[in-house]
Design a protein around this motif. Structure first.
Motif, PDB file in Angstrom:
ATOM      1  N   ARG A  58     -31.608  17.996 -16.971  1.00 11.36           N
ATOM      2  CA  ARG A  58     -32.900  18.680 -16.986  1.00 11.36           C
ATOM      3  C   ARG A  58     -33.541  18.600 -17.022  1.00 11.36           C
ATOM      4  O   ARG A  58     -35.029  18.547 -17.372  1.00 11.36           O
ATOM      5  N   ALA A  59     -33.422  17.648 -17.822  1.00  8.71           N
ATOM      6  CA  ALA A  59     -34.844  17.195 -18.917  1.00  8.71           C
ATOM      7  C   ALA A  59     -34.981  16.069 -18.549  1.00  8.71           C
ATOM      8  O   ALA A  59     -36.497  15.238 -18.414  1.00  8.71           O
ATOM      9  N   PHE A  77     -40.459  23.688 -20.767  1.00  6.34           N
ATOM     10  CA  PHE A  77     -40.601  22.621 -19.308  1.00  6.34           C
ATOM     11  C   PHE A  77     -41.783  23.102 -19.434  1.00  6.34           C
ATOM     12  O   PHE A  77     -42.208  22.109 -17.775  1.00  6.34           O
ATOM     13  N   ARG A  79     -45.755  19.690 -22.342  1.00  8.89           N
ATOM     14  CA  ARG A  79     -44.681  19.642 -22.097  1.00  8.89           C
ATOM     15  C   ARG A  79     -43.417  19.457 -20.497  1.00  8.89           C
ATOM     16  O   ARG A  79     -42.859  19.287 -20.265  1.00  8.89           O
ATOM     17  N   ARG A  80     -45.007  19.274 -19.558  1.00 11.44           N
ATOM     18  CA  ARG A  80     -44.351  18.814 -18.334  1.00 11.44           C
ATOM     19  C   ARG A  80     -44.460  17.547 -18.274  1.00 11.44           C
ATOM     20  O   ARG A  80     -42.933  17.510 -16.822  1.00 11.44           O
ATOM     21  N   PHE A 120     -35.813  22.748 -12.114  1.00  7.62           N
ATOM     22  CA  PHE A 120     -36.909  23.675 -12.806  1.00  7.62           C
ATOM     23  C   PHE A 120     -38.111  23.129 -13.781  1.00  7.62           C
ATOM     24  O   PHE A 120     -39.189  22.893 -13.425  1.00  7.62           O
ATOM     25  N   ARG A 141     -49.143  22.368 -22.075  1.00 12.51           N
ATOM     26  CA  ARG A 141     -48.344  22.459 -20.809  1.00 12.51           C
ATOM     27  C   ARG A 141     -48.064  21.088 -20.044  1.00 12.51           C
ATOM     28  O   ARG A 141     -46.814  20.744 -19.584  1.00 12.51           O
ATOM     29  N   SER A 143     -39.577  16.833 -22.876  1.00  7.81           N
ATOM     30  CA  SER A 143     -38.398  17.632 -22.080  1.00  7.81           C
ATOM     31  C   SER A 143     -37.502  18.123 -23.328  1.00  7.81           C
ATOM     32  O   SER A 143     -37.721  17.185 -24.353  1.00  7.81           O
ATOM     33  N   MET A 144     -36.908  18.716 -23.396  1.00  6.80           N
ATOM     34  CA  MET A 144     -35.956  19.303 -24.728  1.00  6.80           C
ATOM     35  C   MET A 144     -34.326  19.632 -24.104  1.00  6.80           C
ATOM     36  O   MET A 144     -34.161  20.473 -22.605  1.00  6.80           O
ATOM     37  N   ARG A 199     -29.247  30.637 -11.197  1.00  7.90           N
ATOM     38  CA  ARG A 199     -29.712  29.214 -10.589  1.00  7.90           C
ATOM     39  C   ARG A 199     -28.907  28.022  -9.987  1.00  7.90           C
ATOM     40  O   ARG A 199     -27.639  28.066 -11.061  1.00  7.90           O
ATOM     41  N   GLU A 216     -40.033  22.517 -10.194  1.00  8.51           N
ATOM     42  CA  GLU A 216     -40.849  22.831  -9.641  1.00  8.51           C
ATOM     43  C   GLU A 216     -41.369  23.749 -10.099  1.00  8.51           C
ATOM     44  O   GLU A 216     -42.483  24.035  -9.509  1.00  8.51           O
ATOM     45  N   ILE A 217     -41.822  23.953 -11.376  1.00  6.90           N
ATOM     46  CA  ILE A 217     -42.940  24.347 -12.136  1.00  6.90           C
ATOM     47  C   ILE A 217     -44.123  23.298 -12.089  1.00  6.90           C
ATOM     48  O   ILE A 217     -44.855  23.978 -12.135  1.00  6.90           O
ATOM     49  N   GLN A 218     -43.971  22.162 -12.123  1.00  7.86           N
ATOM     50  CA  GLN A 218     -44.934  21.589 -11.846  1.00  7.86           C
ATOM     51  C   GLN A 218     -45.375  21.544  -9.744  1.00  7.86           C
ATOM     52  O   GLN A 218     -46.177  20.304  -9.930  1.00  7.86           O
ATOM     53  N   ASN A 219     -44.150  22.319  -9.281  1.00  6.82           N
ATOM     54  CA  ASN A 219     -44.936  22.725  -8.543  1.00  6.82           C
ATOM     55  C   ASN A 219     -44.865  20.966  -6.924  1.00  6.82           C
ATOM     56  O   ASN A 219     -45.748  20.994  -6.071  1.00  6.82           O
ATOM     57  N   PHE A 254     -29.978  28.648 -16.691  1.00  3.11           N
ATOM     58  CA  PHE A 254     -30.559  29.542 -16.249  1.00  3.11           C
ATOM     59  C   PHE A 254     -28.667  30.176 -15.174  1.00  3.11           C
ATOM     60  O   PHE A 254     -28.871  29.301 -14.800  1.00  3.11           O
ATOM     61  N   GLN A 268     -44.711  32.468 -14.352  1.00  2.00           N
ATOM     62  CA  GLN A 268     -43.692  31.285 -14.298  1.00  2.00           C
ATOM     63  C   GLN A 268     -42.312  31.927 -14.669  1.00  2.00           C
ATOM     64  O   GLN A 268     -40.801  31.485 -14.598  1.00  2.00           O
TER      65      GLN A 268
END
Lengths: 285, 399
Positions: free
Chosen positions: B176-177, A196, B103-104, B128, B100, B108-109, B120, B131-134, B117, A202
């Motif tokens: 999620r994907a 992701f 992938r963002r 998720f 990255r 998606s996978m 969570r 989130e990691i892309q803020n 997770f 992170q």
């Protein structure tokens, strides 16, 4: 004849080298050791003095209350903590208990602050692992008394060298378990966080550390226990606390005093162990 | 332009991958290379392209390199050689930051064992990727909730993954994907860990989702039934190489080699083949133009005892039998309506062989295949039995 073969190489002066090495370090880093000794020593005294200011009954009640809640509102540990602490007080060892607690607390905190990042480094780099692992083995198997010698050379006598010796002796479990915990995170979860688009940080903070938490906590628990076991040994270089009582009882062959001080250490050990363990279990649910 | 293009993609695991590649050039097999060099060939020169909106299935047995191949596509595994183009950009040369971003935003996978997770909540899991892309919290929760609703899990936001069944967990994986709104979904044996009933359900839902969302899906599986159900096209892998790429029909009917054929043999053909594969061109007469005499004449010509009746628009009206037609001829009736029988069984073009078999088994006359009431073909009993027996003389031109 055969002995001659063995004596072909004269004795290697490892002991002298070590002595020189330690002396060099002491001289070179004196500018560092002196302020550490002074400020850290003052800080530790400040902590234990403050603990002494709190009425013992309050501490007993607070500890019992925390015990009650972290064990899921069961009475067992709460009652044990209260009675145990009272017994220490009853035996006139309260002040020593606070000193010991300060020593264990600070040594453990420093161990965690140093150990967790080193463990992370180890889990991320095969080279780091190859280098650090033998060092950890060395730190753990070398008799703990040996650390007292350079500790005195660096920091004189008192609490500070005690913390230093505890630090060396007690840090390895945290490092090892942090490394292990992160390496044990399932490959698919790591892949998922990468797939992701996580950055390394992170991945570490959102996936690896949370997943490794209970393993790391088990390591910290061991670290605290080891730090506590150093208490008696550290008293040989003037660290105050229950350990000093044990030591002086030993020197005077007073079995009664020794036993009482020993019981104090056991009580503290059980309380700390249960506290760190149940903090872990609770979060697992 | 294809959305994803893999060119000569190779992966060799081991200490000396370049040497192994050379040996591959010389035509050595995976096993020989392992013996000589100790290197394992994961993927050997895989080339294919995937069009936008397509479900592209990569199928092979375990150890065939399919899971490695899908990980080469988003560089979870670094390729030894070859290139991956996504929207024309070369993924294999990208630096970490660009990778990255791909992938963002673009890929998606979904994982075989869900890879949720556990610490969570369902909602936090679905968040998720964002989130990691803020992405701000409110926005990402909204999008994640939307994605969860899409997969039918709107009511489970606060649960933890281990409180859900396997099927539901994989829906979370899918949500999620999807929450990232990627162009491409990489699904690595996504349904293999589910029990067969749930798996079917998920397959159907994936097809529905794909129809509405128009994602490009690359789906890895070891299950040919699954591949045939989902795939617009299928790539078959063996020992790290792609052996055949084609539509499900092409692969079933024209297996490229023995390996593919072996694979295909195990498939229950009754599930794959439909009415359109085994129907024949029907003999008909037109109710508006022809009478009993023509009907009789045509039946004699073809050597059949009944004939289908249509109108000028080829709408199926029914059938007449030879007996009825000859008595009508004696009575000098001109109109077919008098002897028209309407009790003929009808099936649609996409009716499965299983159903046809049940229908035709009790019927003395052939079954008519219709499409919007218009006659498309006819199925005789013999054709059904032949098809079920694995006779490859199945007529695919009708499909």
């Amino acid at each position: 004849m055969l002995d001659k073969l063995l004596d072909f190489i004269p004795e290697i002066p490892i002991a002298d080298w070590t002595k020189e090495f330690t002396k060099d370090i002491t001289d070179t880093f004196a500018f560092l050791f002196e302020p550490i000794k002074e400020h850290f020593g003052n800080f530790m005294e400040f902590v234990s003095d403050n603990l002494m200011l709190v009425p013992p009954l309050i501490i007993m009640l607070v500890v019992a209350l925390i015990a009650f809640f972290i064990t899921g509102k069961k009475l067992g540990l709460a009652v044990f903590s209260f009675v145990g602490l009272w017994l220490v007080y009853n035996q006139g060892l309260w002040e020593h208990l606070m000193d010991t607690f300060t020593l264990v607390l600070l040594a453990s905190l420093l161990s965690v602050i140093i150990g967790v990042p080193v463990g992370i480094l180890m889990s991320k780099s095969r080279i780091a692992e190859a280098i650090i692992k033998p060092i950890l083995d060395f730190m753990q198997t070398m008799p703990a008394f040996v650390y007292l010698i350079p500790a005195v050379a660096f920091f004189g006598i008192g609490m500070v060298p005690g913390v230093f010796a505890s630090l060396i002796f007690a840090t390895p479990p945290t490092v090892r378990f942090t490394n292990l915990g992160i390496r044990q995170v399932s490959k698919e979860l790591v892949e998922a966080s990468e797939a992701f688009g996580s950055t390394g940080m992170q991945k570490l903070f959102k996936v690896e550390l949370p997943m490794a938490k209970s393993t790391i906590m088990a390591g910290i628990n061991q670290t605290v226990m080891l730090a506590l076991s150093m208490v008696v040994i550290a008293s040989m270089i003037g660290a105050p606390g229950l350990g000093r009582e044990v030591l002086s009882a030993l020197q005077r062959a007073e079995v009664g005093t020794g036993f009482v001080a020993g019981i104090g250490i056991v009580i503290l050990a059980i309380i700390i162990d249960r506290f760190t363990q149940s903090a872990n279990e609770k979060k697992d649910e | 332009m294809p959305i994803i293009e893999a060119k000569n993609l190779s992966k060799v695991f081991g200490k000396n991958p370049k040497q192994a590649l050379k040996l591959l050039d010389q035509g050595l097999s995976k096993n020989e290379i392992l013996k000589q060099t100790g290197n394992t060939v994961g993927v050997n020169r895989a080339s294919f392209s995937v069009e936008a909106g397509e479900i592209f299935v990569i199928m092979g047995l375990s150890g065939s390199g399919k899971s490695t191949l899908v990980r080469l596509l988003n560089r979870l595994i670094e390729p030894t050689e070859g290139s991956i183009l996504i929207d024309g950009e070369d993924l294999s040369n990208m630096d970490k930051k660009d990778l990255r971003n791909v992938r963002r935003k673009k890929m998606s996978m979904v994982f075989q064992r869900f890879a949720l997770f556990p610490h969570r909540s369902i909602l936090e899991n679905a968040e998720f990727g964002l989130e990691i892309q803020n992405v701000p919290k409110e926005e990402r929760q909204e999008k994640a909730t939307e994605a969860l609703q899409m997969v039918g899990l709107g009511g489970y936001l606060e649960q933890k993954p281990d409180q859900l069944s396997g099927g539901m967990q994989q829906r979370v994986g899918l949500a999620r994907a999807l929450a990232n709104d990627p162009e491409v979904l990489l699904m690595d044996e996504a349904f293999s860990a589910l029990d067969p009933l749930i798996r079917k359900e998920m397959q159907d839902e994936l097809i529905d989702l794909q129809a509405t969302m128009k994602k490009t899906i690359i789906f890895i599986t070891h299950d040919l039934d699954e591949a045939l159900r989902l795939g617009d096209r299928i790539a078959l892998m063996k020992d790290g190489s792609i052996v055949q790429i084609g539509t499900p029909e092409e692969i079933l009917v024209n297996p490229a080699n023995d390996y593919v054929e072996k694979f295909v043999e195990d498939v229950d053909r009754s599930k794959i083949l439909t009415a359109s594969h085994i129907m024949k061109r029907p003999e008909t007469i037109n109710i508006e133009r022809h009478g009993p005499r023509v009907a009789l004449e045509r039946m004699r010509e073809e050597g059949i005892s009944s004939i289908l009746v249509v109108d000028s628009k080829r709408n199926l009206k029914g059938y007449v039998t030879a007996d009825d037609a000859s008595s009508a001829k004696k009575e000098d009736t001109r109109d077919l309506h008098a002897i028209l029988r309407t009790d003929i069984k009808r099936v649609e073009k996409d009716t499965s062989m299983n159903e046809i078999f049940n229908i035709i088994n009790g019927s003395p006359i052939p079954v008519a295949v219709v499409e919007d009431e218009k006659l498309a073909g006819i199925i005789v009993r013999g054709a059904v039995i032949a098809a079920l027996a694995g006779d490859s003389e199945v007529n695919l031109d009708n499909a």
